[in-house]
Write a protein that holds these residues in place. Structure first.
Motif, short mmCIF file in Angstrom:
data_model
loop_
_atom_site.label_atom_id
_atom_site.label_comp_id
_atom_site.label_asym_id
_atom_site.label_seq_id
_atom_site.Cartn_x
_atom_site.Cartn_y
_atom_site.Cartn_z
N TRP A 13 13.25 14.45 25.77
CA TRP A 13 13.39 14.14 24.33
C TRP A 13 12.04 14.46 23.73
O TRP A 13 11.01 13.99 24.23
N TYR B 294 6.91 11.84 14.94
CA TYR B 294 6.93 10.73 13.98
C TYR B 294 5.78 10.93 13.01
O TYR B 294 4.71 11.42 13.41
N THR C 69 18.47 8.62 18.06
CA THR C 69 17.84 7.33 18.25
C THR C 69 18.03 6.45 17.01
O THR C 69 18.06 6.95 15.88
N ILE D 136 9.47 2.88 12.60
CA ILE D 136 8.79 2.01 13.57
C ILE D 136 7.51 1.46 12.91
O ILE D 136 6.67 2.23 12.46
N LYS E 81 4.11 -1.52 16.89
CA LYS E 81 5.32 -1.77 17.68
C LYS E 81 5.67 -0.59 18.59
O LYS E 81 5.69 0.56 18.14
N GLY E 82 5.94 -0.90 19.85
CA GLY E 82 6.29 0.14 20.81
C GLY E 82 5.10 1.03 21.14
O GLY E 82 3.98 0.81 20.67
N ILE E 83 5.35 2.03 21.95
CA ILE E 83 4.29 2.95 22.35
C ILE E 83 3.83 3.73 21.11
O ILE E 83 2.63 3.88 20.85
N CYS E 84 4.80 4.19 20.32
CA CYS E 84 4.49 4.97 19.12
C CYS E 84 3.66 4.16 18.14
O CYS E 84 2.63 4.64 17.63
N GLY E 85 4.08 2.94 17.88
CA GLY E 85 3.37 2.09 16.93
C GLY E 85 1.96 1.76 17.38
O GLY E 85 1.04 1.61 16.56
N TYR F 259 7.31 -2.05 24.29
CA TYR F 259 8.00 -0.77 24.43
C TYR F 259 9.34 -0.87 23.72
O TYR F 259 10.02 -1.89 23.80
N ILE F 260 9.72 0.20 22.99
CA ILE F 260 11.02 0.25 22.33
C ILE F 260 11.92 1.18 23.12
O ILE F 260 11.67 2.39 23.16
N CYS G 148 14.89 3.53 23.78
CA CYS G 148 15.83 4.33 23.00
C CYS G 148 17.07 4.63 23.82
O CYS G 148 18.17 4.72 23.29
N GLU H 124 7.12 8.18 29.30
CA GLU H 124 6.89 8.63 27.92
C GLU H 124 5.43 9.05 27.76
O GLU H 124 4.54 8.50 28.41
N ASP I 204 6.03 12.72 20.35
CA ASP I 204 6.54 11.72 21.31
C ASP I 204 7.49 12.44 22.26
O ASP I 204 8.40 13.14 21.83
N ASP J 235 9.85 11.86 25.77
CA ASP J 235 10.45 11.00 26.79
C ASP J 235 10.89 11.84 27.97
O ASP J 235 11.31 13.00 27.80
N1 SME Z 1 9.95 4.57 23.09
C1 SME Z 1 9.25 4.66 21.83
C2 SME Z 1 10.22 4.63 20.67
C3 SME Z 1 10.64 5.97 20.22
S1 SME Z 1 11.81 6.66 21.25
O1 SME Z 1 11.12 7.00 22.54
C4 SME Z 1 12.39 8.08 20.61
C5 SME Z 1 8.26 3.54 21.69
O2 SME Z 1 8.21 2.63 22.51
O3 SME Z 1 7.49 3.57 20.74
#
Ligand code: SME
Length: 137
Positions: free
Chosen positions: A27, A31, A50, A55, A59-63, A83-84, A86, A93, A109, A111
Motif C-alpha cells: 500500500w 498524506y 482506507t 488523521i 495519532k498513529g505512525i503517520c500522526g 498505531y492505526i 487499516c 510500515e 506512507d 504498508d
Molecule cells: N497505519 C497508519 C495509518 C494509515 S494506513 O496505514 C493507510 C498509522 O498508524 O498512522
C-alpha cells in the motif's frame, strides 16, 4: 494540499510505480498536512481503500511523523501501541516525511504484508523519491 489535478496524477503515478516494482510495498500513499487544524489528509494512493482519510497530528505512525519530522520504520505493527490499523493483512510500515523548503508538508506512507522488510536502503530511496516529489510543489 490544494487542488492540483496534474500534480495529483503525478503523485498517483509515483505510488503505482513503487507499488508495482517493489514486491513488499503493498500500500503506497501520500498524506498532506493541514497545519491550521493539525490534521493529515489522504492524497493519491494505491492499495486497499482506507477509512483513515483524516488523521490528527500525534495519532498513529503517520500522526507521529507529522510532529517528529523524522522517518518512522515499523518492523512489526503489533509491537506499536500508537498505531492505526487499516487492514489486518498489514504487518509493517514505513513513513517518510515530505519537506518543501524545509517545511514538513506531509509524508509518503507504505504498508507491507511481510514482517520487517524495510532497511536503511528503503529510507534513503524514499527520501530521494520525496525530494523529487517536493519539486512538484
Ligand atoms: N497505519 C497508519 C495509518 C494509515 S494506513 O496505514 C493507510 C498509522 O498508524 O498512522
Amino acid at each position: 494540499a490544494d487542488n492540483n489535478k496534474v500534480r495529483d496524477e503525478k503523485l498517483l503515478a509515483v505510488c503505482q510505480l513503487l507499488n508495482e516494482n517493489v514486491e513488499y510495498y503493498n500500500w503506497v500513499g501520500f498524506y498532506f498536512a493541514n497545519h491550521e487544524n493539525k490534521t493529515l489528509h489522504l492524497g493519491p494512493y494505491v492499495g486497499a481503500e482506507t477509512d483513515h482519510t483524516v488523521i490528527p497530528f500525534g495519532k498513529g505512525i503517520c500522526g507521529q511523523v507529522a510532529e517528529s519530522n523524522a522517518n518512522f520504520v515499523v518492523p512489526d505493527v503489533k509491537a506499536q501501541d500508537n498505531y492505526i490499523a487499516c487492514s489486518l493483512t498489514v504487518k509493517s510500515e514505513i513513513v517518510v516525511p515530505l519537506f518543501v523548503n524545509g517545511v514538513n508538508i506531509g509524508q509518503i506512507d507504505i504498508d507491507s504484508h511481510v514482517i520487517d522488510p524495510f532497511t536503511e536502503a528503503d529510507e534513503r530511496f524514499l527520501e530521494f523519491v520525496n525530494q523529487e516529489v517536493a519539486k512538484l510543489f
